[in-house]
Motif scaffolding. Structure first.
Motif, PDB file in Angstrom:
ATOM      1  N   UNK A  40       0.844  -1.193   0.000  1.00 17.77           N
ATOM      2  CA  UNK A  40       0.000   0.000   0.000  1.00 17.77           C
ATOM      3  C   UNK A  40       0.878   1.240   0.000  1.00 17.77           C
ATOM      4  N   UNK A  41       0.256   2.373  -0.253  1.00 17.44           N
ATOM      5  CA  UNK A  41       1.014   3.622  -0.244  1.00 17.44           C
ATOM      6  C   UNK A  41       0.395   4.604  -1.209  1.00 17.44           C
ATOM      7  N   UNK A  42       0.708   5.887  -1.064  1.00 22.92           N
ATOM      8  CA  UNK A  42       0.103   6.909  -1.921  1.00 22.92           C
ATOM      9  C   UNK A  42       0.492   6.742  -3.383  1.00 22.92           C
ATOM     10  N   UNK A  43      -0.248   7.413  -4.240  1.00 23.87           N
ATOM     11  CA  UNK A  43       0.042   7.412  -5.668  1.00 23.87           C
ATOM     12  C   UNK A  43       1.463   7.923  -5.893  1.00 23.87           C
ATOM     13  N   UNK A 202      -5.489  -0.534  -3.069  1.00 24.93           N
ATOM     14  CA  UNK A 202      -6.030   0.524  -2.218  1.00 24.93           C
ATOM     15  C   UNK A 202      -7.284   0.033  -1.516  1.00 24.93           C
ATOM     16  N   UNK A 215       4.056  -0.900   3.554  1.00 26.19           N
ATOM     17  CA  UNK A 215       3.696   0.450   3.120  1.00 26.19           C
ATOM     18  C   UNK A 215       4.890   1.118   2.470  1.00 26.19           C
ATOM     19  N   UNK A 216       4.671   1.595   1.263  1.00 31.94           N
ATOM     20  CA  UNK A 216       5.723   2.333   0.572  1.00 31.94           C
ATOM     21  C   UNK A 216       5.439   3.824   0.679  1.00 31.94           C
ATOM     22  N   UNK A 217       6.508   4.578   0.756  1.00 31.07           N
ATOM     23  CA  UNK A 217       6.362   6.029   0.724  1.00 31.07           C
ATOM     24  C   UNK A 217       7.608   6.558   0.048  1.00 31.07           C
TER      25      UNK A 217
ATOM     26  N   UNK B 111       4.824   9.381  10.752  1.00 32.14           N
ATOM     27  CA  UNK B 111       4.805   8.281   9.799  1.00 32.14           C
ATOM     28  C   UNK B 111       4.539   6.968  10.538  1.00 32.14           C
ATOM     29  N   UNK B 115       1.305   4.483  10.046  1.00 29.18           N
ATOM     30  CA  UNK B 115       1.498   3.087   9.653  1.00 29.18           C
ATOM     31  C   UNK B 115       0.840   2.137  10.647  1.00 29.18           C
ATOM     32  N   UNK B 118      -2.867   2.246  10.258  1.00 30.46           N
ATOM     33  CA  UNK B 118      -3.306   1.563   9.044  1.00 30.46           C
ATOM     34  C   UNK B 118      -3.430   0.059   9.301  1.00 30.46           C
ATOM     35  N   UNK B 154     -12.965   2.000   5.081  1.00 32.60           N
ATOM     36  CA  UNK B 154     -12.275   2.321   3.828  1.00 32.60           C
ATOM     37  C   UNK B 154     -12.004   3.833   3.762  1.00 32.60           C
ATOM     38  N   UNK B 158      -8.432   5.767   3.498  1.00 28.94           N
ATOM     39  CA  UNK B 158      -8.125   6.756   2.457  1.00 28.94           C
ATOM     40  C   UNK B 158      -7.627   8.045   3.092  1.00 28.94           C
ATOM     41  N   UNK B 161      -4.080   7.828   4.169  1.00 32.40           N
ATOM     42  CA  UNK B 161      -3.170   8.012   3.046  1.00 32.40           C
ATOM     43  C   UNK B 161      -3.009   9.495   2.727  1.00 32.40           C
ATOM     44  N   UNK B 164      -0.711  10.933   5.095  1.00 33.03           N
ATOM     45  CA  UNK B 164       0.657  10.530   4.783  1.00 33.03           C
ATOM     46  C   UNK B 164       1.225  11.398   3.653  1.00 33.03           C
ATOM     47  N   UNK B 165       0.412  11.646   2.639  1.00 32.99           N
ATOM     48  CA  UNK B 165       0.861  12.477   1.522  1.00 32.99           C
ATOM     49  C   UNK B 165       1.294  13.857   2.025  1.00 32.99           C
TER      50      UNK B 165
END
Ligand SMILES: Nc1ncnc2c1ncn2[C@@H]1O[C@H](COP(=O)(O)OP(=O)(O)OP(=O)(O)O)[C@@H](O)[C@H]1O
Ligand SMILES: [Mg+2]
Lengths: 242, 168
Positions: A40-43, A202, A215-217, B111, B115, B118, B154, B158, B161, B164-165
């Motif tokens: 998982x991880x953001x685009x 996702x 999880x990748x980032x 972070x 994690x 999640x 869900x 989202x 995420x 996280x971004x």
């Protein structure tokens, strides 16, 4: 026990543009036989790039990839093709089916290529199409299918040669809840039968089937751990009525 | 539970044990099996507040039972409850507070918090998946509740995420 996958300081830097893009930056990943790992991880975090590297669909910039205890990042393209045919099923984020073959033949072909007898390949085709509710689409061409149907065909095709390793990139992106349920059931079944799976997703329902989530980032693994399961009981006990 | 009991009494007068059964029948496994003592305590409070009234009904060779019915005041309260919009899910929850405050304290890294959360949510989702597969298709109310909980989770994932971004 030999790991199905092992990567050592795996790096991929895309150099095709004006600026180099580091997509995977020093990934150490190990996957044991029978494990189901959700990625998982953001685009843009490097998920597709990572699974493409693991399937030999892209070449690494540096680092090592080992599959079943054999070093593979140094293999030629044709050696990779043989390895994929025999050992790996791949579902692409943007499914690519053979356009001028029927849905049924798309599913049957990988098993034949992997050396299954025509009878076994046919049986496998029929059971997979049935499991994904696609039996009556078997004679259609891929272009006549909806996005969700094509995605299920791609999954059936990837599982046709009963690969040691299933690599899948967002295999449920286009599915409605009914079809997601079919895919979930099939994944649950093959996982119980010992299928090793690495899956980018996702979709939390799909990811929650996994044993482990990575999880990748920004091209790096920032978390790698098991999914803990605890609660049992009825809906009323598990879900709070606020 | 006050308003749930009022709603059941709006249909027909009932005694405590009948209310327990009605809750079980209406909700299937979606409602934690109600404790009879708790129902009687709630009925007592509703009676004290003038929202229900009770009549003693004689029973042959058993003690009298109390049958409860809704008062006009009780019906008004029920109507207000049904008509007013219901609060949305809480988003500024405990996790949100941790996420905002943790870096100030230097105790935890965002972070790592995201994690861990999640994986926790995915564990809950897995429990729900399991629950869904154990729930018979006839238990419609429970199935709806489970699917609702899954969709909320869900959305929570989202949003994680999205958080996280923001760390980039
Ligand atoms: N062929 C390519 N050439 C140049 N850059 C690329 C190429 N493919 C991917 N990238 C870049 O590498 C980074 C990682 O991309 P990747 O497709 O692995 O992300 P992802 O995690 O799969 O995202 P998504 O969730 O949107 O599918 C991105 O910055 C992307 O723009
Ligand atoms: Mg991708």
């Amino acid at each position: 026990m030999t790991s199905v996958i092992k990567t050592v300081n795996l790096v991929k830097i895309y150099q095709d543009g004006a600026l180099p893009v580091p997509a995977v930056r020093g990934v150490d990943l190990q996957v044991e036989p029978g494990e189901f790992v959700a990625v998982m991880g953001p685009s843009g975090s490097g998920k597709s790039t990572l699974v493409h590297l693991l399937g030999g669909l892209d070449t690494r910039t540096s680092g090592e990839i080992w599959l079943d205890g054999k070093r593979v990042d140094t293999l030629s393209e044709s050696a990779w093709a043989v390895l994929r045919r025999r050992r790996i099923g791949f579902v692409f984020q943007f499914f690519n089916l053979v356009a001028n073959m029927t849905v049924g033949d798309n599913v049957e072909l990988p098993a034949l290529l992997a050396g299954a007898s025509p009878k076994v390949a046919r049986e496998r085709r029929e059971s997979l199409l049935a499991a994904l509710n696609l039996t009556d689409r078997a004679d259609a061409a891929p272009a006549q299918l909806s996005g969700g149907e094509q995605q299920r065909v791609a999954l059936a095709r990837a599982l046709a040669n009963q690969p040691a390793l299933l690599l899948a990139d967002e295999p449920t992106g286009n599915l409605d809840s009914r079809n997601t349920r079919d895919v979930l059931r099939l994944l649950g079944t093959v996982h119980k039968e010992g299928q090793t799976i690495v899956m980018v997703t996702h979709d939390a329902r799909v990811a929650s089937l996994a044993d482990r989530v990575v999880s990748l980032f920004d091209g790096e693994i920032v978390d790698d751990g098991r999914i803990a399961r605890r609660r049992t009981g009825t809906a009323g006990e598990v879900i709070d009525l606020r | 539970m006050r308003l749930h009991l009022l709603a059941l009494l709006a249909k027909e007068p009932a005694h405590g044990y009948e209310l327990k059964q009605a809750l079980e029948q209406t909700f299937g496994s979606a409602y934690p099996s109600p404790n009879i003592g708790q129902i009687y305590v709630t009925l007592g409070r509703l009676e004290k507040d003038g929202l229900v009234r009770a009549v003693d009904v004689e029973q042959s060779n058993r003690p009298n039972k109390k049958v409860y019915y809704l008062t006009a005041k009780g019906r008004d309260l029920l109507e207000i409850w049904v008509d007013e919009p219901t609060e949305g899910p809480r988003v500024r929850d405990e996790f949100f507070m941790k996420l905002v405050l943790a870096p100030l304290t230097g105790i935890a890294d965002r972070m790592a918090l995201i994690s861990r959360q999640r994986r926790h949510y995915l564990g809950l989702m897995s429990d729900l998946n399991d629950l869904l597969s154990r729930t018979p298709p006839t238990d419609r109310v429970a199935l709806l509740l489970i699917e609702g909980a899954m969709l909320h989770l869900q959305a929570d994932l989202d949003w994680l995420e999205r958080c996280q971004e923001d760390l980039a």
